[in-house]
Design an enzyme around this catalytic site. Structure first.
Site, mmCIF file in Angstrom:
data_model
loop_
_atom_site.group_PDB
_atom_site.id
_atom_site.type_symbol
_atom_site.label_atom_id
_atom_site.label_comp_id
_atom_site.label_asym_id
_atom_site.label_seq_id
_atom_site.Cartn_x
_atom_site.Cartn_y
_atom_site.Cartn_z
ATOM 1 C CG ASP A 107 -0.121 16.576 -34.339
ATOM 2 O OD1 ASP A 107 -1.015 17.554 -34.866
ATOM 3 O OD2 ASP A 107 0.500 15.969 -33.919
ATOM 4 C CD GLU A 137 2.676 22.053 -34.138
ATOM 5 O OE1 GLU A 137 4.057 22.958 -34.710
ATOM 6 O OE2 GLU A 137 2.508 21.132 -32.667
#
Ligand SMILES: [Zn+2]
Ligand SMILES: [Zn+2]
Length: 430
Positions: free
Chosen positions: A98, A164
């Site tokens: 991400d 995350e």
């Protein structure tokens, strides 16, 4: 030691050396390709739980290598399974995918101009934590290991993880959701390795820490309830603003007077305080939000208990009440001591002993910790700062000027692949 034992050791050693040479050559040959992948991801970052295109590219690459692929694990997660030619343990390697709601300011031909939506707001998106490099390095590592499939003594599980940095409000995500959806099962993972690029560590260097490496992150909310009055007649009130100030000062004694600071650092921060609407009204309540960071589970429990005691008792002494709510967000990124001892020589062998060092603990959190709660794991930092740049000359993670030097990727691939090989070869066969 018996003669048979010696012989076994010798063949293992030769096999490892041959595989290491192969890893080195293959990783080197993939450098251009890995940099190209990284630039593509960098230019097209996606926010947590929205890594659709990233996941597609990862899955396509793994499939092209003949790796068994599962998609949509924990929303957009991709899991690849590479079954070696010989029996042995299941070793997982993890990369997070991400980006962040940050507007890139770095002048690069592949700088991000991407926009996305975060909690209902339009935002610029940037890979400002370097997860683009993690994805590219792990794709390269998969290609390295797939090229020696028949020689692998075990199975490699590649985990490409979404979110995350935390899922959007109201959504589940990250490592916790992948685990919930079975990423560590069938086949059951024995051990897990992960790396984080570091924009403030010189390329060529690796840093790690045994035990608590990155902190747990827990949130707390405290609501102080008093009695409202005119600001000119405070004796008619139970003033939650004065009480909240006392609570905040009381909380300062946790780290200064209760935490064994020489053994384990901790942080208690009140980051938000809200109360009152105008100058001449003492309000009824004050709300505070804060964060707790710890590197030791015992200290973590102690701090949670102390926050409750301090807030409740100070409020009571003022005739007010305190409602305390603590939410555990992310556990401590805790490197298993035995595994760390066993595997650090591998990293030293790859990077050179002088380039591998113990780093101070980090009070930021990392959701790799969730895997380490279930299986032994080792998480380390890979240098991504240009050679010769000191920490003060580089931009920290999560900022618009965040920059990664790409010449450290080969070391990343070699480290990950070698950890797998050495773990499988070092008598961990089932
Ligand atoms: Zn980050
Ligand atoms: Zn990160």
């Amino acid at each position: 030691m018996t003669v048979i034992g010696l012989f076994a050791l010798k063949t293992t050693g030769q096999n490892t050396t041959a595989l290491k040479v192969k890893i080195s050559q293959k990783a080197q040959s993939l450098e251009t390709k890995v940099i190209a992948w990284r630039r593509d991801f960098h230019q097209n970052p996606e926010l947590g739980n929205r890594e659709f295109k990233t996941a597609e590219k990862v899955a396509a690459h793994l499939k092209s290598l003949g790796i068994e692929v599962q998609t949509g694990v924990g929303k957009t997660g991709v899991v690849g399974l590479l079954k070696g030619g010989k029996p042995g343990p299941v070793v997982a390697l993890r990369a997070d995918m991400d980006g962040l709601p940050v507007k890139e300011r770095v002048d690069l031909p592949f700088a991000s101009k991407a926009v996305g939506e975060y909690n209902g707001q339009p935002v610029s998106v940037m890979h400002a934590c370097g997860h683009d490099t993690h994805v590219a390095i792990l794709m390269g590592t998969a290609e390295v290991l797939a090229s020696m499939k028949s020689e692998l003594k075990g199975t490699v599980k590649f985990i490409f993880q979404p979110a995350e940095e935390g899922a959007p409000e109201g959504e589940e995500g990250g490592a916790a959701l992948m685990i919930k959806e079975g990423v560590l099962e069938s086949p059951k993972v024995d051990v897990i390795f992960g790396l984080h690029i570091n924009a403030q560590t010189e390329i060529g260097k690796i840093k790690y820490r045994p035990g608590g490496t990155m902190a747990s992150s827990d949130w707390f909310k405290i609501k102080i309830k008093g009695k409202q009055s005119h600001g000119a007649y405070p004796w008619a009130s139970v003033d939650p603003i004065v009480t909240a100030s006392q609570v905040i000062m009381g909380l300062q004694t946790i780290v200064s007077r209760n935490v064994p600071v020489t053994e384990s650092a901790a942080v208690v921060t009140v980051g938000q305080i809200t109360g009152g609407v105008r100058s001449n009204i003492i309000p009824e309540e004050v709300n505070m939000n804060g964060t707790i960071r710890t590197l030791d589970p015992v200290v973590q429990d102690m701090i949670h208990a102390r926050i409750g005691q301090i807030a409740t008792n100070i409020a009571q002494s003022a005739g007010a009440t305190a409602e305390v709510k603590i939410t555990k967000m992310c556990p401590i990124t805790f490197n298993d001591a035995t595994l760390t001892d066993k595997m650090i020589p591998t990293l030293e062998g790859i990077a050179g002993k002088e380039n591998v060092s113990i780093t101070p603990a980090v009070t930021g959190a990392e959701d790799f910790a969730f895997y380490q709660q279930k299986v032994p794991g080792l998480f380390f930092f890979l240098g991504g700062a240009p050679k010769g740049k000191s920490e003060s000359q580089t931009a920290p993670h999560h900022t618009p000027d965040f920059y990664i030097d790409e010449s450290g990727f080969v070391l990343g691939m070699k480290s990950m692949a070698s950890l797998v090989i050495d773990y499988m070869e070092a008598g961990n066969a089932k």
